[in-house]
Design a protein around this motif. Structure first.
Motif, PDB file in Angstrom:
ATOM      1  N   ILE A  91       0.864  -1.139   0.020  1.00 29.30           N
ATOM      2  CA  ILE A  91       0.003  -0.067  -0.095  1.00 29.30           C
ATOM      3  C   ILE A  91       0.791   1.370  -0.141  1.00 29.30           C
ATOM      4  CG2 ILE A  91      -1.850   1.314   1.333  1.00 29.30           C
ATOM      5  CD1 ILE A  91      -2.763  -1.403   2.192  1.00 29.30           C
ATOM      6  N   HIS A  92       2.192   1.176   0.722  1.00 31.22           N
ATOM      7  CA  HIS A  92       2.783   2.176   0.546  1.00 31.22           C
ATOM      8  C   HIS A  92       3.329   2.373  -0.766  1.00 31.22           C
ATOM      9  CE1 HIS A  92       2.949   3.870   4.637  1.00 31.22           C
ATOM     10  NE2 HIS A  92       3.162   2.653   5.230  1.00 31.22           N
ATOM     11  N   ALA A  93       3.675   1.371  -1.372  1.00 32.10           N
ATOM     12  CA  ALA A  93       4.485   1.348  -2.808  1.00 32.10           C
ATOM     13  C   ALA A  93       3.381   2.073  -3.629  1.00 32.10           C
ATOM     14  CB  ALA A  93       4.718  -0.247  -3.002  1.00 32.10           C
ATOM     15  N   MET A  94       1.872   1.626  -3.362  1.00 31.00           N
ATOM     16  CA  MET A  94       1.011   2.367  -4.473  1.00 31.00           C
ATOM     17  C   MET A  94       0.650   3.708  -4.183  1.00 31.00           C
ATOM     18  SD  MET A  94      -1.772  -0.738  -3.796  1.00 31.00           S
ATOM     19  CE  MET A  94      -3.048  -0.202  -4.915  1.00 31.00           C
ATOM     20  N   GLY A  95       1.695   4.569  -3.319  1.00 29.49           N
ATOM     21  CA  GLY A  95       1.571   5.783  -2.785  1.00 29.49           C
ATOM     22  C   GLY A  95       0.636   6.241  -1.764  1.00 29.49           C
ATOM     23  N   ALA A  96       0.401   5.674  -0.884  1.00 28.11           N
ATOM     24  CA  ALA A  96      -0.106   5.786   0.283  1.00 28.11           C
ATOM     25  C   ALA A  96       0.843   6.306   1.274  1.00 28.11           C
ATOM     26  CB  ALA A  96      -0.813   4.668   1.019  1.00 28.11           C
ATOM     27  N   PRO A  97       0.812   7.724   1.542  1.00 27.13           N
ATOM     28  CA  PRO A  97       1.965   8.241   2.679  1.00 27.13           C
ATOM     29  C   PRO A  97       1.901   7.785   3.970  1.00 27.13           C
ATOM     30  CG  PRO A  97       0.269   9.732   2.196  1.00 27.13           C
ATOM     31  CD  PRO A  97      -0.113   8.688   1.370  1.00 27.13           C
ATOM     32  N   ARG A  98       0.562   7.279   4.535  1.00 25.34           N
ATOM     33  CA  ARG A  98       0.411   7.039   5.734  1.00 25.34           C
ATOM     34  C   ARG A  98      -0.861   5.866   5.619  1.00 25.34           C
ATOM     35  NH1 ARG A  98      -1.374  11.302  10.347  1.00 25.34           N
ATOM     36  NH2 ARG A  98      -1.449  10.132  12.047  1.00 25.34           N
ATOM     37  N   ILE A  99      -0.408   4.904   6.915  1.00 26.14           N
ATOM     38  CA  ILE A  99      -1.463   3.932   7.020  1.00 26.14           C
ATOM     39  C   ILE A  99      -1.851   3.583   8.424  1.00 26.14           C
ATOM     40  CG2 ILE A  99      -1.754   1.216   6.782  1.00 26.14           C
ATOM     41  CD1 ILE A  99       0.285   1.381   4.370  1.00 26.14           C
ATOM     42  N   THR A 100      -2.761   3.303   9.018  1.00 27.38           N
ATOM     43  CA  THR A 100      -3.457   3.130  10.068  1.00 27.38           C
ATOM     44  C   THR A 100      -4.097   1.652  10.169  1.00 27.38           C
ATOM     45  OG1 THR A 100      -4.548   3.584  12.335  1.00 27.38           O
ATOM     46  CG2 THR A 100      -5.936   4.249  10.062  1.00 27.38           C
ATOM     47  N   THR A 101      -3.693   0.680  10.989  1.00 27.50           N
ATOM     48  CA  THR A 101      -4.167  -0.554  10.610  1.00 27.50           C
ATOM     49  C   THR A 101      -4.855  -1.006  12.191  1.00 27.50           C
ATOM     50  OG1 THR A 101      -2.901  -1.372   9.124  1.00 27.50           O
ATOM     51  CG2 THR A 101      -3.511  -3.014  10.674  1.00 27.50           C
ATOM     52  N   THR A 102      -5.993  -1.620  12.293  1.00 26.62           N
ATOM     53  CA  THR A 102      -6.330  -2.211  13.605  1.00 26.62           C
ATOM     54  C   THR A 102      -6.436  -3.702  13.474  1.00 26.62           C
ATOM     55  OG1 THR A 102      -8.721  -2.142  12.784  1.00 26.62           O
ATOM     56  CG2 THR A 102      -7.957  -0.297  14.165  1.00 26.62           C
ATOM     57  N   ILE A 103      -5.973  -4.472  14.430  1.00 23.94           N
ATOM     58  CA  ILE A 103      -5.885  -6.031  14.246  1.00 23.94           C
ATOM     59  C   ILE A 103      -6.485  -6.344  15.567  1.00 23.94           C
ATOM     60  CG2 ILE A 103      -4.374  -8.034  14.179  1.00 23.94           C
ATOM     61  CD1 ILE A 103      -2.309  -6.101  12.906  1.00 23.94           C
ATOM     62  N   LYS A 104      -7.403  -7.360  15.432  1.00 28.90           N
ATOM     63  CA  LYS A 104      -7.859  -8.233  16.625  1.00 28.90           C
ATOM     64  C   LYS A 104      -7.515  -9.562  16.286  1.00 28.90           C
ATOM     65  CE  LYS A 104     -12.264  -6.796  16.123  1.00 28.90           C
ATOM     66  NZ  LYS A 104     -13.665  -6.816  16.294  1.00 28.90           N
ATOM     67  N   ALA A 105      -6.609 -10.229  17.336  1.00 33.17           N
ATOM     68  CA  ALA A 105      -6.037 -11.498  17.157  1.00 33.17           C
ATOM     69  C   ALA A 105      -6.461 -12.511  18.032  1.00 33.17           C
ATOM     70  CB  ALA A 105      -4.772 -11.441  17.056  1.00 33.17           C
ATOM     71  N   GLY A 106      -6.633 -13.520  17.959  1.00 34.32           N
ATOM     72  CA  GLY A 106      -7.096 -14.413  18.937  1.00 34.32           C
ATOM     73  C   GLY A 106      -6.352 -15.844  18.587  1.00 34.32           C
ATOM     74  N   THR A 107      -5.904 -16.561  19.707  1.00 29.38           N
ATOM     75  CA  THR A 107      -5.209 -17.997  19.625  1.00 29.38           C
ATOM     76  C   THR A 107      -5.794 -18.607  20.534  1.00 29.38           C
ATOM     77  OG1 THR A 107      -3.545 -17.217  21.170  1.00 29.38           O
ATOM     78  CG2 THR A 107      -2.961 -16.831  18.742  1.00 29.38           C
ATOM     79  N   ARG A 108      -5.529 -20.133  20.336  1.00 32.44           N
ATOM     80  CA  ARG A 108      -6.053 -21.079  21.442  1.00 32.44           C
ATOM     81  C   ARG A 108      -5.076 -22.021  21.719  1.00 32.44           C
ATOM     82  NH1 ARG A 108     -12.491 -22.282  21.538  1.00 32.44           N
ATOM     83  NH2 ARG A 108     -11.645 -23.352  23.411  1.00 32.44           N
ATOM     84  N   THR A 109      -4.787 -22.676  22.939  1.00 30.62           N
ATOM     85  CA  THR A 109      -4.082 -23.865  23.118  1.00 30.62           C
ATOM     86  C   THR A 109      -4.788 -24.725  23.475  1.00 30.62           C
ATOM     87  OG1 THR A 109      -3.696 -23.322  25.405  1.00 30.62           O
ATOM     88  CG2 THR A 109      -2.159 -22.266  23.893  1.00 30.62           C
ATOM     89  N   ASP A 110      -6.223 -24.822  23.588  1.00 33.30           N
ATOM     90  CA  ASP A 110      -6.862 -26.210  24.051  1.00 33.30           C
ATOM     91  C   ASP A 110      -7.401 -26.713  22.749  1.00 33.30           C
ATOM     92  OD1 ASP A 110      -8.462 -23.730  23.476  1.00 33.30           O
ATOM     93  OD2 ASP A 110     -10.205 -24.800  24.527  1.00 33.30           O
ATOM     94  N   ARG A 111      -7.560 -26.047  21.500  1.00 34.32           N
ATOM     95  CA  ARG A 111      -7.948 -27.206  20.544  1.00 34.32           C
ATOM     96  C   ARG A 111      -7.719 -26.258  19.283  1.00 34.32           C
ATOM     97  NH1 ARG A 111     -13.433 -26.268  18.360  1.00 34.32           N
ATOM     98  NH2 ARG A 111     -14.388 -24.828  19.650  1.00 34.32           N
ATOM     99  N   ASP A 112      -7.763 -26.657  18.083  1.00 29.96           N
ATOM    100  CA  ASP A 112      -7.930 -26.155  16.785  1.00 29.96           C
ATOM    101  C   ASP A 112      -9.085 -25.562  16.527  1.00 29.96           C
ATOM    102  OD1 ASP A 112      -5.020 -26.347  16.114  1.00 29.96           O
ATOM    103  OD2 ASP A 112      -5.448 -28.254  14.924  1.00 29.96           O
ATOM    104  N   GLN A 113      -8.932 -24.278  16.508  1.00 31.52           N
ATOM    105  CA  GLN A 113     -10.371 -23.787  15.800  1.00 31.52           C
ATOM    106  C   GLN A 113     -10.376 -22.810  14.642  1.00 31.52           C
ATOM    107  OE1 GLN A 113     -12.237 -20.677  18.433  1.00 31.52           O
ATOM    108  NE2 GLN A 113     -14.184 -21.750  18.440  1.00 31.52           N
ATOM    109  N   THR A 114     -11.267 -23.113  13.638  1.00 28.00           N
ATOM    110  CA  THR A 114     -11.312 -22.432  12.394  1.00 28.00           C
ATOM    111  C   THR A 114     -12.308 -20.864  12.623  1.00 28.00           C
ATOM    112  OG1 THR A 114     -13.057 -23.413  11.375  1.00 28.00           O
ATOM    113  CG2 THR A 114     -10.522 -24.350  11.084  1.00 28.00           C
ATOM    114  N   MET A 115     -12.290 -19.996  11.471  1.00 28.51           N
ATOM    115  CA  MET A 115     -13.220 -19.226  11.510  1.00 28.51           C
ATOM    116  C   MET A 115     -14.490 -19.703  11.297  1.00 28.51           C
ATOM    117  SD  MET A 115     -11.329 -16.301   9.033  1.00 28.51           S
ATOM    118  CE  MET A 115     -11.355 -17.465   7.749  1.00 28.51           C
TER     119      MET A 115
END
Length: 98
Positions: free
Chosen positions: A63-87
């Protein structure tokens, strides 16, 4: 470690429409072979931690290479260790309760 994230990358200083930037990022995700689901205000992505966050970095670089001088990103992340889970598992769990 597997992770599911909700990613919203917002290029700033590029005008009102950002769909071409979203499409470029979506191509990066697809090319990486990660499962993803585009929604109205972001993209859900699942996979191994390093692969998922490498895609986030590549999206910023592109996106920077496409000309955007600034980017803001939000990320929500989840992990589990008790089992595999998909979306799909997460959505189905809620649907079963409706």
């Amino acid at each position: 470690m597997k992770v599911i994230i909700d990613l919203c990358v917002i290029p700033l200083g590029v005008g009102l429409s950002v769909s071409k930037y979203v499409a470029a990022c979506h191509k990066i995700i697809s090319d990486a072979g990660l499962k993803s689901e585009l929604h109205a205000y972001g993209t859900n992505i699942e996979g191994e931690w390093d692969a998922v966050f490498d895609v986030v970095k590549k999206c910023h670089e592109k996106i920077h290479a496409m000309g955007a001088p600034r980017i803001t990103t939000t990320i929500k992340a989840g992990t589990r260790t008790d089992r595999d889970q998909t979306m799909a598992d997460k959505v189905e769990s809620v649907k079963e309760k409706l």
